[in-house]
Design a protein around this motif. Sequence first.
Motif: not given
Length: 841
Positions: A280-287, A292-295, A318-322, A439-443
Amino acid sequence: MKGIKGVFKYLFLVVLGLFLVIGGPVFGENKPGDFLEAGRVFYQEGRFFDAVKVWQQGEEVYEKEGNFVKQVLALSYVANGYEALGNLGPAFGAIEQGLKVILNLEESQEKSQVYAKILMSQGSVQLARGEAEAALNSWQLAEKVYASLDDKVGVLGSQVNQAQALQSLGFYRQAKNLLENVYEAQKLQPDSLLKASSVQSLGVALQKVGDLQKSQEVLEESLAVLLRLNAGNEQGAVLLSLGNTARGLKDYSRALDYYHKTAEIARDNLLKIEAKVNELSLLVELEKWGEAKILVEEIKPEIGSLPVRRSAVYAMVNFAQSLIKIPDAEKNLPEVAKILANAVQQAKSKQDRRAESYALFQLGSLYENTQQLKEARSLTLQAIALAEAISAEDILARSQANLGKILKEQGEIAAATNAYKEAVETLQTLRRNLVAINQDVQFSFQESVEPVYRELVSLLLDPAAVPDQQVSQENLKQARLVIEALQLAELDNFFREACLDVKPQQVEKIDPKAAVIYPIILAEKLTVIFSLPARPLQYYSTDLAKPEVEKVVDDYYQSFNILFPTAKRLELAQKVYHWLVEPAEEELAASDIQTLVFVPDGVLRNVPMAALYDGQKYLIEKYSLAITPGLQLLPPQILDKSNLKTLTGGLTEARQGFGALPAVKLEVENISSEVPATVFLNQEFTEKRLQERLLSSGYSVVHFATHGQFSSNPEETFILTWDEKIKVREFENLLRSRSREENPIELLVLSACQTAAGDRRAALGLAGVAMRSGARSTMGTLWSVQDLSTAKLMSEFYEQLTLTGVSKASALRHAQLSLLKQDRFSHPFYWAAFILVGNWL
């Protein structure tokens, strides 16, 4: 990147596996209810507090039974548990207690095995306390003990840990070499689950030191071992690590595929969710908003029912961040708040202060975004207090920056400035380990680090933020130091390591005829600080939003196409000149300045400063020019004209998919006619031959006339030789015969390279080559120029370079002017691409 288990956690579980899964002479058979085994289960589940409690109970029981070997082992595990919780004081106390007990034991194989284990734990705690040298010593001693026991897995595990300590001390090449040796040794081990796990931890370690290609190779080997063992259950974690490495390599389609596969085969629900959250975070990064919404809808029903452990807390955060980043995120905010509050409570229930601090920081950020500033401030202060207590600098820096943002919005500008200063100071202490953060923490550097520096500069340079409406010299000096620190931090991020330790130099001591210009791109304005010898710092600003600056700079860069209308190009060149130089013209003239040294920021690194236009003349017609990532230079030194011995290599023929450069032959002939030169062309132009020559003779100038590319991705920054591409990280190896401090290469010339098309941060690659080579100065090109004009420019450059009193910057200026005066090459396409990075003397 998320979801990677820490290297030390893996190695701890590997060692636990040696004793508790395989069994052995120390413990005999495992029994139901065994304290060590029960604690191991809790630890694997991320229930660190429960693990510590069980091991402490075991330690007391073993002491009463007189089973001192097991007591020491329990104490070493207690230390690991406390370390995972961030409680380093109790962790070290357990280590000290264990060492006292073991000193009283008679010599035996069992004592040696447990002594090695507690040394491993001691090193881990020492590194967490910032004592990298002590950690290295502990792990080196553990390696000796393991070697005496003929315990090959223990030896390899201690070496992987030593690599982490070496990296923290700045010895990156040694760390990489050690890890490569470990990899070769692992190949000799028979297939086993233990081998697969330790090879995976090695792959993660390689990822942390920035060797992503090797990381991918090693992780694939771990997966191959599991496939040969038909161990389907264990493959998910390796696939997740492969996905993270692919993401680091910007191979996004492969990363998404790995995340998909992990979610498909994982039997552990938490691992499945971690993979989906990463995806999900990668899909968000790639817009990719639709996917992303389906996931998101797949993850929502499962995220709240995860087992209570640290990795679950990270997954929720991390889910909340995305969720916050998805368009129309407002409707998700109540659910995001609920998820984060649940994460805080879960971490608190397990007394996991690191996870609690991270969740509190994110919840505070959410409240700040929704302008609930009182609540945001309270939560952020709690996060800061926890992070400070456990020395979690990565979380502390972000929380301090968030507090600065909140205070600014509350109108407390002085307090906000102090909060941002503290955040930058924390980031500076993190410099060596920024890429090795859990790297469990988004940074993300561009999201979490760069804005902190820029916001502090913005506050320091805001006249409205000071009582007399004037920016003080102290604030200007601080702003300059902060922007230079950001420049180095960006290079660290580029290399995934702290690439250079340097000391600032005073301009007037370097060159009394040089002025230094610092253009700084802020959110709503373009500010320029300029430094004149023996004068107070000065500054000026233009109200411009960052996107507008980037659009004009991009257009200006594109205007150097021969077919671009001249009038439009000059209009853009004059606009950028108006921003950067025009307000300082009178001061520059009054100070008789001859050289302008730019410390360009962001997209301005791609600007060919030589072609800036004042309405009548190009900038190169008025000044010699140089570029630097800051006055963070090697000790300045005027070029010794009596020793211009040059090593020259190049390609004239088409090679590896790149076209021929026929004029390179003329270029190297011209150079040889001006200065003593050793020449390697075509088949002779190999890394091995170059290195042999560098080892045998001292050259003050190294000149490569070949294809190459500068990119914001170090894997795509290279120069082309006959048989391979020399990547930026390999420059240090190629030129390692030269001492940076005592006998550096005076000038490295890369005459046919170019910045990667469409890459706004591509010039980082050129700055990276300049830093990595160890040369005082590097000359490169911002685009691939015509090779005949390059040959003529280089001939003039070296002729000028031999003249007494002519600096490198001045030699380049005369060479550029020589082309400008020729009708055939007067267009700036032919001469403006050449830039000098580093020492201009």
